[in-house]
Design a protein around this motif. Structure first.
Motif, PDB file in Angstrom:
ATOM      1  N   LYS A 182      66.956  24.111 110.876  1.00 57.14           N
ATOM      2  CA  LYS A 182      67.954  24.920 111.565  1.00 57.14           C
ATOM      3  C   LYS A 182      69.310  24.613 110.926  1.00 57.14           C
ATOM      4  CE  LYS A 182      69.939  26.139 116.059  1.00 57.14           C
ATOM      5  NZ  LYS A 182      69.954  25.856 117.522  1.00 57.14           N
ATOM      6  N   VAL A 183      69.916  25.622 110.317  1.00 48.75           N
ATOM      7  CA  VAL A 183      71.180  25.452 109.591  1.00 48.75           C
ATOM      8  C   VAL A 183      72.216  26.373 110.223  1.00 48.75           C
ATOM      9  CG1 VAL A 183      72.314  25.540 107.350  1.00 48.75           C
ATOM     10  CG2 VAL A 183      69.889  24.937 107.493  1.00 48.75           C
ATOM     11  N   VAL A 184      73.280  25.791 110.745  1.00 48.93           N
ATOM     12  CA  VAL A 184      74.310  26.546 111.447  1.00 48.93           C
ATOM     13  C   VAL A 184      75.655  26.265 110.792  1.00 48.93           C
ATOM     14  CG1 VAL A 184      75.422  27.003 113.659  1.00 48.93           C
ATOM     15  CG2 VAL A 184      73.006  26.338 113.592  1.00 48.93           C
ATOM     16  N   MET A 185      76.418  27.336 110.514  1.00 42.85           N
ATOM     17  CA  MET A 185      77.742  27.180 109.923  1.00 42.85           C
ATOM     18  C   MET A 185      78.754  27.974 110.737  1.00 42.85           C
ATOM     19  SD  MET A 185      79.029  27.714 105.951  1.00 42.85           S
ATOM     20  CE  MET A 185      77.754  26.616 105.343  1.00 42.85           C
ATOM     21  N   SER A 186      79.977  27.429 110.857  1.00 41.92           N
ATOM     22  CA  SER A 186      81.038  28.078 111.616  1.00 41.92           C
ATOM     23  C   SER A 186      82.322  28.081 110.809  1.00 41.92           C
ATOM     24  CB  SER A 186      81.256  27.353 112.947  1.00 41.92           C
ATOM     25  OG  SER A 186      82.386  27.889 113.634  1.00 41.92           O
TER      26      SER A 186
ATOM     27  N   HIS B 276      77.259  31.130 112.782  1.00 44.69           N
ATOM     28  CA  HIS B 276      76.139  31.890 112.228  1.00 44.69           C
ATOM     29  C   HIS B 276      74.977  30.955 111.910  1.00 44.69           C
ATOM     30  CE1 HIS B 276      74.328  35.369 110.255  1.00 44.69           C
ATOM     31  NE2 HIS B 276      74.014  34.585 109.229  1.00 44.69           N
ATOM     32  N   VAL B 277      73.761  31.369 112.317  1.00 43.36           N
ATOM     33  CA  VAL B 277      72.546  30.628 111.987  1.00 43.36           C
ATOM     34  C   VAL B 277      72.017  31.175 110.663  1.00 43.36           C
ATOM     35  CG1 VAL B 277      70.220  29.994 112.707  1.00 43.36           C
ATOM     36  CG2 VAL B 277      72.026  30.264 114.421  1.00 43.36           C
TER      37      VAL B 277
ATOM     38  N   GLY C 276      88.917  26.431 107.394  1.00 44.41           N
ATOM     39  CA  GLY C 276      88.026  25.293 107.512  1.00 44.41           C
ATOM     40  C   GLY C 276      86.651  25.728 107.990  1.00 44.41           C
ATOM     41  N   TYR C 277      85.632  24.929 107.651  1.00 46.07           N
ATOM     42  CA  TYR C 277      84.250  25.277 107.974  1.00 46.07           C
ATOM     43  C   TYR C 277      83.499  24.028 108.427  1.00 46.07           C
ATOM     44  CZ  TYR C 277      85.535  29.459 105.430  1.00 46.07           C
ATOM     45  OH  TYR C 277      86.184  30.600 105.038  1.00 46.07           O
ATOM     46  N   SER C 278      82.554  24.238 109.335  1.00 46.11           N
ATOM     47  CA  SER C 278      81.706  23.147 109.797  1.00 46.11           C
ATOM     48  C   SER C 278      80.251  23.535 109.595  1.00 46.11           C
ATOM     49  CB  SER C 278      81.969  22.833 111.270  1.00 46.11           C
ATOM     50  OG  SER C 278      81.669  23.957 112.091  1.00 46.11           O
ATOM     51  N   LEU C 279      79.426  22.521 109.340  1.00 54.08           N
ATOM     52  CA  LEU C 279      78.004  22.721 109.055  1.00 54.08           C
ATOM     53  C   LEU C 279      77.194  21.755 109.898  1.00 54.08           C
ATOM     54  CD1 LEU C 279      75.657  23.829 107.172  1.00 54.08           C
ATOM     55  CD2 LEU C 279      76.144  21.835 105.723  1.00 54.08           C
ATOM     56  N   THR C 280      76.114  22.279 110.495  1.00 49.62           N
ATOM     57  CA  THR C 280      75.167  21.444 111.229  1.00 49.62           C
ATOM     58  C   THR C 280      73.764  21.767 110.739  1.00 49.62           C
ATOM     59  OG1 THR C 280      76.583  21.421 113.205  1.00 49.62           O
ATOM     60  CG2 THR C 280      74.295  20.775 113.490  1.00 49.62           C
ATOM     61  N   VAL C 281      73.022  20.732 110.368  1.00 49.05           N
ATOM     62  CA  VAL C 281      71.648  20.894 109.871  1.00 49.05           C
ATOM     63  C   VAL C 281      70.734  20.038 110.734  1.00 49.05           C
ATOM     64  CG1 VAL C 281      70.082  20.553 107.923  1.00 49.05           C
ATOM     65  CG2 VAL C 281      72.428  21.337 107.514  1.00 49.05           C
ATOM     66  N   THR C 282      69.678  20.641 111.268  1.00 43.83           N
ATOM     67  CA  THR C 282      68.708  19.908 112.078  1.00 43.83           C
ATOM     68  C   THR C 282      67.358  19.929 111.367  1.00 43.83           C
ATOM     69  OG1 THR C 282      69.862  20.587 114.101  1.00 43.83           O
ATOM     70  CG2 THR C 282      67.640  19.694 114.345  1.00 43.83           C
TER      71      THR C 282
END
Length: 292
Positions: free
Chosen positions: A71-75, A81-82, A117-123
């Motif tokens: 699951k990769v989410v970026m903002s 957005h997924v 700026g951007y943030s990334l979350t990877v599960t």
């Protein structure tokens, strides 16, 4: 008498040496994140697992390291957005996998913008990793490109490509550049990132080096030069300090491989949670010169 004492001391020291034999342990594979977003382009994230230091590299082994189903989410601070996983076929017959904009959810999709700026979350397997980056404003640009005969070389076909850049006043302008020859891919040179500690606020000229594919053998006799008849495109990227630090330490490690006199350097990633790698933002300018 003095010589005999020196010889005796040498023999004593040599006899005190002890051979140390050890077998390195196989480490548990770590998640590796290679994430980037460029101005005007959608984000792209590659996920893989690290390999053992003594692994024998093969295309099949590399293909098996890709992580699927994460699951990769970026903002960008306004939209979240997924990302969706995609497969890209290579001319070698193998494939690579990456995550990018989900075409089925374009209402939340976005492209890179300078100054944001951007943030990334990877599960992955229930464990979360995160990182942040910025795409700087495009403050530092290539003012002009030109070519000249290659210095110290008797081959009339070989040339050097020069660039004039202006660094804005104030420290903290970091850049990375890539080079494309004709219609080939963009590759970075052996040293591709630079800060402005010496050139702050100045207009200066610099010789550009040709890009390299590190998977190929590099001919150091030809490296850094170009040839008549080629079209050269330079991709200059303004980057933030975390992206600069990652590539600076990564390239130092590349150059020290096999050198017994080099100092070990830790690659400075900006991913939290225990993963390796980085998340970088790039403000991009393209400049082209045709060498007649």
């Amino acid at each position: 008498m003095r010589l005999a004492a020196v010889i005796s001391l040498y023999i004593f020291l040599v006899s005190c040496e002890k051979n140390i034999d050890f077998i390195p342990r196989d480490s548990t594979p770590a998640v590796v994140i290679d994430a980037a977003i460029e101005s005007g382009r959608p984000p792209e994230v590659r996920l893989s697992r690290s390999m053992n230091y003594f692994s024998r590299l093969t295309p099949e082994l590399l293909a098996s390291t890709f992580i699927h189903g994460a699951k990769v989410v970026m903002s960008n601070g306004e939209k979240t957005h997924v990302l969706r996983e995609y497969k890209r076929e290579l001319i070698t017959g193998y494939s690579i996998y990456y995550y990018s904009i989900d075409s089925a959810s374009l209402h939340t999709a976005f492209r890179g913008e300078s100054g944001k700026g951007y943030s990334l979350t990877v599960t992955v397997d229930g464990k979360e990793y995160s990182g942040t980056t910025t795409i700087p404003k495009l403050n530092k640009k290539v003012d002009s490109l030109w070519w000249k005969p290659a210095p110290g070389n008797n081959d009339p076909e070989k040339v050097a490509v020069m660039a004039r850049l202006t660094d804005p006043p104030g420290y903290g302008n970091y850049i990375r550049y890539y080079v494309q020859v004709d219609n080939g891919p963009f590759y970075p040179p052996l040293t591709s990132v630079f800060d402005d500690q010496i050139v702050d606020g100045k207009t200066y000229d610099v010789q550009l080096e040709s890009g390299v594919n590190r998977a190929d053998d590099i001919d150091l006799e030809e490296y850094g030069f170009f040839f008549h008849g080629e079209t050269i495109t330079v991709k200059l990227c303004n980057i933030d300090k975390a992206t600069f630090d990652f590539w600076r330490t990564m390239e130092f490690n590349y150059s020290s491989i096999g050198n017994p006199f080099s100092s070990p350097t830790k690659v400075l990633g900006n991913i939290k949670g225990g993963a390796l790698g980085y998340f970088g933002g790039y403000a991009v300018q393209y400049s082209t010169i045709v060498i007649p």
